[in-house]
Scaffold this motif. Structure first.
Motif, PDB file in Angstrom:
ATOM      1  N   GLN A   5      42.951  57.001  77.379  1.00  0.00           N
ATOM      2  CA  GLN A   5      41.669  57.421  77.765  1.00  0.00           C
ATOM      3  C   GLN A   5      42.215  59.067  76.797  1.00  0.00           C
ATOM      4  OE1 GLN A   5      41.409  55.163  79.421  1.00  0.00           O
ATOM      5  NE2 GLN A   5      39.726  54.439  78.421  1.00  0.00           N
ATOM      6  N   SER A   6      43.394  59.202  77.716  1.00  0.00           N
ATOM      7  CA  SER A   6      43.861  61.309  78.090  1.00  0.00           C
ATOM      8  C   SER A   6      45.000  61.074  77.296  1.00  0.00           C
ATOM      9  CB  SER A   6      44.143  61.303  79.075  1.00  0.00           C
ATOM     10  OG  SER A   6      42.830  61.355  80.437  1.00  0.00           O
ATOM     11  N   GLU A   7      45.189  59.494  77.115  1.00  0.00           N
ATOM     12  CA  GLU A   7      46.169  60.199  75.613  1.00  0.00           C
ATOM     13  C   GLU A   7      45.498  60.140  74.622  1.00  0.00           C
ATOM     14  OE1 GLU A   7      49.458  56.787  76.416  1.00  0.00           O
ATOM     15  OE2 GLU A   7      49.569  57.399  78.164  1.00  0.00           O
ATOM     16  N   LEU A   8      45.098  59.089  73.815  1.00  0.00           N
ATOM     17  CA  LEU A   8      44.183  59.418  72.741  1.00  0.00           C
ATOM     18  C   LEU A   8      43.125  60.479  72.756  1.00  0.00           C
ATOM     19  CD1 LEU A   8      42.395  55.538  72.783  1.00  0.00           C
ATOM     20  CD2 LEU A   8      44.838  56.430  71.528  1.00  0.00           C
ATOM     21  N   SER A   9      42.798  61.161  73.387  1.00  0.00           N
ATOM     22  CA  SER A   9      42.102  62.572  73.468  1.00  0.00           C
ATOM     23  C   SER A   9      43.448  63.662  73.214  1.00  0.00           C
ATOM     24  CB  SER A   9      41.755  63.189  75.122  1.00  0.00           C
ATOM     25  OG  SER A   9      40.771  64.125  75.168  1.00  0.00           O
ATOM     26  N   ILE A  10      44.420  63.740  74.047  1.00  0.00           N
ATOM     27  CA  ILE A  10      45.338  64.779  73.824  1.00  0.00           C
ATOM     28  C   ILE A  10      45.990  64.591  72.177  1.00  0.00           C
ATOM     29  CG2 ILE A  10      47.959  65.232  73.941  1.00  0.00           C
ATOM     30  CD1 ILE A  10      47.090  64.475  76.833  1.00  0.00           C
ATOM     31  N   LEU A  11      46.283  63.347  71.850  1.00  0.00           N
ATOM     32  CA  LEU A  11      46.886  63.625  70.552  1.00  0.00           C
ATOM     33  C   LEU A  11      45.441  63.487  69.333  1.00  0.00           C
ATOM     34  CD1 LEU A  11      49.071  59.850  71.263  1.00  0.00           C
ATOM     35  CD2 LEU A  11      49.849  61.762  70.823  1.00  0.00           C
ATOM     36  N   GLY A  12      44.366  62.974  69.517  1.00  0.00           N
ATOM     37  CA  GLY A  12      44.018  63.505  69.041  1.00  0.00           C
ATOM     38  C   GLY A  12      43.323  64.696  68.875  1.00  0.00           C
ATOM     39  N   ARG A  13      42.876  66.021  70.033  1.00  0.00           N
ATOM     40  CA  ARG A  13      43.218  67.049  69.263  1.00  0.00           C
ATOM     41  C   ARG A  13      44.583  67.950  69.563  1.00  0.00           C
ATOM     42  NH1 ARG A  13      41.342  68.539  74.949  1.00  0.00           N
ATOM     43  NH2 ARG A  13      42.604  67.037  75.554  1.00  0.00           N
ATOM     44  N   SER A  14      45.686  67.006  68.631  1.00  0.00           N
ATOM     45  CA  SER A  14      46.801  67.230  68.603  1.00  0.00           C
ATOM     46  C   SER A  14      47.232  67.599  66.844  1.00  0.00           C
ATOM     47  CB  SER A  14      48.369  66.634  69.361  1.00  0.00           C
ATOM     48  OG  SER A  14      48.152  66.498  70.267  1.00  0.00           O
ATOM     49  N   LEU A  15      47.708  68.797  66.500  1.00  0.00           N
ATOM     50  CA  LEU A  15      48.121  68.657  65.476  1.00  0.00           C
ATOM     51  C   LEU A  15      50.632  68.100  64.911  1.00  0.00           C
ATOM     52  CD1 LEU A  15      47.100  69.554  61.724  1.00  0.00           C
ATOM     53  CD2 LEU A  15      47.554  71.496  62.481  1.00  0.00           C
ATOM     54  N   LEU A  16      50.467  66.897  64.371  1.00  0.00           N
ATOM     55  CA  LEU A  16      51.270  67.350  64.331  1.00  0.00           C
ATOM     56  C   LEU A  16      52.177  67.240  62.663  1.00  0.00           C
ATOM     57  CD1 LEU A  16      52.101  63.683  66.559  1.00  0.00           C
ATOM     58  CD2 LEU A  16      51.842  66.091  66.829  1.00  0.00           C
ATOM     59  N   ILE A  17      53.329  68.358  62.607  1.00  0.00           N
ATOM     60  CA  ILE A  17      53.637  68.797  61.066  1.00  0.00           C
ATOM     61  C   ILE A  17      54.913  68.501  61.473  1.00  0.00           C
ATOM     62  CG2 ILE A  17      51.522  70.048  60.531  1.00  0.00           C
ATOM     63  CD1 ILE A  17      53.281  72.832  61.379  1.00  0.00           C
ATOM     64  N   ASN A  18      55.592  68.501  59.881  1.00  0.00           N
ATOM     65  CA  ASN A  18      56.809  68.160  59.858  1.00  0.00           C
ATOM     66  C   ASN A  18      57.967  68.775  58.665  1.00  0.00           C
ATOM     67  OD1 ASN A  18      59.794  67.089  60.006  1.00  0.00           O
ATOM     68  ND2 ASN A  18      59.298  65.592  59.618  1.00  0.00           N
ATOM     69  N   PRO A  19      57.452  70.616  58.353  1.00  0.00           N
ATOM     70  CA  PRO A  19      57.983  71.269  57.502  1.00  0.00           C
ATOM     71  C   PRO A  19      59.518  70.697  56.778  1.00  0.00           C
ATOM     72  CG  PRO A  19      57.540  72.528  59.131  1.00  0.00           C
ATOM     73  CD  PRO A  19      57.096  71.567  59.700  1.00  0.00           C
ATOM     74  N   GLU A  20      59.572  70.779  55.389  1.00  0.00           N
ATOM     75  CA  GLU A  20      61.001  70.423  55.058  1.00  0.00           C
ATOM     76  C   GLU A  20      61.657  71.873  54.690  1.00  0.00           C
ATOM     77  OE1 GLU A  20      60.850  68.884  51.210  1.00  0.00           O
ATOM     78  OE2 GLU A  20      59.168  67.025  51.461  1.00  0.00           O
ATOM     79  N   SER A  21      61.388  73.003  55.796  1.00  0.00           N
ATOM     80  CA  SER A  21      62.522  74.493  55.568  1.00  0.00           C
ATOM     81  C   SER A  21      62.196  74.902  56.288  1.00  0.00           C
ATOM     82  CB  SER A  21      62.060  74.829  53.947  1.00  0.00           C
ATOM     83  OG  SER A  21      60.928  75.966  54.086  1.00  0.00           O
TER      84      SER A  21
END
Length: 85
Positions: free
Chosen positions: A6-22
């Protein structure tokens, strides 16, 4: 200590993952994230001293924490970041 599922899901649920190209888009994304986040973990590879200085100044203006991860082969390059050994 191990996190519960549940904690892992909560952390990932509140995370923003981005992968810019430049590198420029990555810098902009980090600067924007620092405006709205309490902590940012980001790829700091290939940033110039001036770019790292911009990040350093943004952190100083905010209440955010920034963790820039750089590869070992860039350890000799200049950065305005404070480090802990």
């Amino acid at each position: 200590p191990k996190l519960s599922p549940q904690s892992e899901l909560s952390i990932l649920g509140r995370s923003l993952l981005i992968n810019p190209e430049s590198r420029g888009a990555r810098l902009w994304s980090i600067l924007e994230a620092l405006k709205h986040s309490s902590a940012v973990i980001a790829d700091g590879s290939r940033f110039s001293f001036q770019e790292s200085r911009r990040l350093h100044l943004r952190v100083a203006e905010s209440s955010s924490i920034l963790f820039l991860i750089r590869p070992p082969w860039e350890s000799a390059l200049q950065s305005s970041a404070h480090t802990r050994g």
